[in-house]
Design a protein around this motif. Structure first.
Motif, PDB file in Angstrom:
ATOM      1  N   VAL A  68     -37.259  37.251   3.819  1.00  0.00           N
ATOM      2  CA  VAL A  68     -36.823  36.078   3.061  1.00  0.00           C
ATOM      3  C   VAL A  68     -37.372  36.068   1.643  1.00  0.00           C
ATOM      4  CG1 VAL A  68     -36.523  34.657   5.115  1.00  0.00           C
ATOM      5  CG2 VAL A  68     -38.743  34.678   3.954  1.00  0.00           C
ATOM      6  N   VAL A  69     -37.947  37.182   1.205  1.00  0.00           N
ATOM      7  CA  VAL A  69     -38.542  37.226  -0.133  1.00  0.00           C
ATOM      8  C   VAL A  69     -38.035  38.470  -0.852  1.00  0.00           C
ATOM      9  CG1 VAL A  69     -40.593  38.565   0.505  1.00  0.00           C
ATOM     10  CG2 VAL A  69     -40.726  36.918  -1.390  1.00  0.00           C
ATOM     11  N   ASN A  70     -37.997  38.402  -2.169  1.00  0.00           N
ATOM     12  CA  ASN A  70     -37.548  39.541  -2.955  1.00  0.00           C
ATOM     13  C   ASN A  70     -38.721  40.264  -3.601  1.00  0.00           C
ATOM     14  OD1 ASN A  70     -34.817  38.766  -2.499  1.00  0.00           O
ATOM     15  ND2 ASN A  70     -34.961  37.314  -4.205  1.00  0.00           N
ATOM     16  N   VAL A  71     -38.646  41.587  -3.619  1.00  0.00           N
ATOM     17  CA  VAL A  71     -39.501  42.392  -4.485  1.00  0.00           C
ATOM     18  C   VAL A  71     -38.584  43.009  -5.529  1.00  0.00           C
ATOM     19  CG1 VAL A  71     -41.137  42.848  -2.631  1.00  0.00           C
ATOM     20  CG2 VAL A  71     -39.336  44.507  -3.119  1.00  0.00           C
ATOM     21  N   ILE A  72     -39.126  43.300  -6.692  1.00  0.00           N
ATOM     22  CA  ILE A  72     -38.325  43.813  -7.787  1.00  0.00           C
ATOM     23  C   ILE A  72     -38.757  45.236  -8.121  1.00  0.00           C
ATOM     24  CG2 ILE A  72     -37.491  43.390 -10.123  1.00  0.00           C
ATOM     25  CD1 ILE A  72     -36.928  41.102  -8.085  1.00  0.00           C
ATOM     26  N   PHE A  73     -37.793  46.138  -8.166  1.00  0.00           N
ATOM     27  CA  PHE A  73     -38.016  47.491  -8.647  1.00  0.00           C
ATOM     28  C   PHE A  73     -37.558  47.543 -10.097  1.00  0.00           C
ATOM     29  CE2 PHE A  73     -36.968  49.053  -4.089  1.00  0.00           C
ATOM     30  CZ  PHE A  73     -38.279  48.827  -3.684  1.00  0.00           C
ATOM     31  N   TYR A  74     -38.466  47.949 -10.990  1.00  0.00           N
ATOM     32  CA  TYR A  74     -38.117  48.115 -12.396  1.00  0.00           C
ATOM     33  C   TYR A  74     -38.158  49.588 -12.755  1.00  0.00           C
ATOM     34  CZ  TYR A  74     -38.701  48.489 -17.415  1.00  0.00           C
ATOM     35  OH  TYR A  74     -38.562  48.873 -18.719  1.00  0.00           O
ATOM     36  N   GLY A  75     -37.049  50.105 -13.252  1.00  0.00           N
ATOM     37  CA  GLY A  75     -36.943  51.515 -13.624  1.00  0.00           C
ATOM     38  C   GLY A  75     -35.552  52.018 -13.306  1.00  0.00           C
TER      39      GLY A  75
END
Length: 284
Positions: A37-44
């Motif tokens: 129920v939670v988001n993690v963010i990948f940057y790249g």
């Protein structure tokens, strides 16, 4: 130094949504991956060997899932350059120690958030008495204990820059936690908001499960300072972001985002602040 776990990393939470395990790309270099129920963010930019950064670290016992998702996007044996925490609630650091046992990388957070990842301070108990839906009533089961990652914990640079994220700046957006931060890129208006505001009504079990889009205030059961939370939303609304990736809910973009965020900022007390609850009523 051996890292110290707590229920914030070990107590599996039996909650999920229709989007769990899915990711949504936003532009060329942002990817919102939903872990339960939670988001993690990948940057790249995706591609084998490309450098990248992880923002937040998911639900308890999620490390394996996050590593699989990272490998699918950036290739095997390609750890991030760093992990950035918007804050250190259990659903944003749940997989952190599992990740750090495989990835020798620094973890950056606001100075006021460091005590919660170095074993020095626990968060207040969640408020199950707060006005809200079923998730709020279930919140007494949510862990609030600190973890200790020792020397891997680093303070974010005082000049507002974000390590390994050129062109981004961090903004102190307290209220949901003392040291909560959001990340903003001026060049294209991209915002990583954490839980300063979210895009789903997070206290409603039905809306959490279905991920119905709705620009909302921070989760009511874990927000102890509503005065600061309101100011933080107003600060982010003034940026007029073009895209927002939040800790809960699907990404929001364009005029919809700007209009709804402006309305939330203008009518924050009516739209976000619960009528009653221990934090609203001044209890500890």
């Amino acid at each position: 130094m051996e890292m110290e776990r707590s229920s914030s990393t070990e107590r599996f939470q039996p909650m999920t949504s229709v989007n769990s395990g899915d990711g949504i790309p936003v532009g060329e270099d942002l990817y919102s991956y939903t872990n339960q129920v939670v988001n993690v963010i990948f940057y790249g930019k995706p591609g084998v060997g490309n450098e990248w950064v992880l923002i937040d670290a998911g639900m308890p016992k999620s490390g394996g899932k996050l590593m699989e998702a990272a490998a699918a996007r950036f290739g095997d044996n390609n750890p991030p350059k760093a992990i950035i925490l918007t804050h250190a609630h259990f659903d944003h650091i749940g997989g952190l120690i599992d990740l750090l046992e495989h990835w020798d990388v620094p973890v950056h957070a606001h100075p006021l958030e460091i005590p919660y990842i170095t074993g020095k301070r626990d968060y207040p108990d969640p408020d199950m008495t707060v006005e809200g839906g079923m998730v709020a009533k279930m919140s007494s089961m949510f862990p609030h204990e600190a973890i200790d990652i020792g020397a891997k914990a680093r303070e974010l640079p005082s000049d507002g820059t974000v390590p390994h994220m050129t062109g981004w700046r961090w903004i102190h957006t307290p209220g949901h936690t003392e040291g909560h931060v959001s990340l903003f890129r001026e060049s294209d208006g991209s915002l990583i908001a954490g839980d300063a505001f979210v895009t789903v009504k997070q206290d409603s079990l039905y809306k959490v499960m279905t991920q119905e889009l709705e620009v909302s205030g921070p989760p009511v059961y874990l927000t102890p300072d509503w005065v600061s939370a309101e100011q933080s939303v107003k600060t982010l609304a003034q940026l007029q972001p073009q895209a927002a990736l939040t800790g809960h809910g699907i990404p929001a973009t364009g005029e919809y985002l700007q209009n709804e965020l402006a309305a939330l900022a203008e009518h924050f007390k009516e739209k976000a602040v619960p009528d009653h609850g221990k934090f609203v009523d001044g209890e500890k």
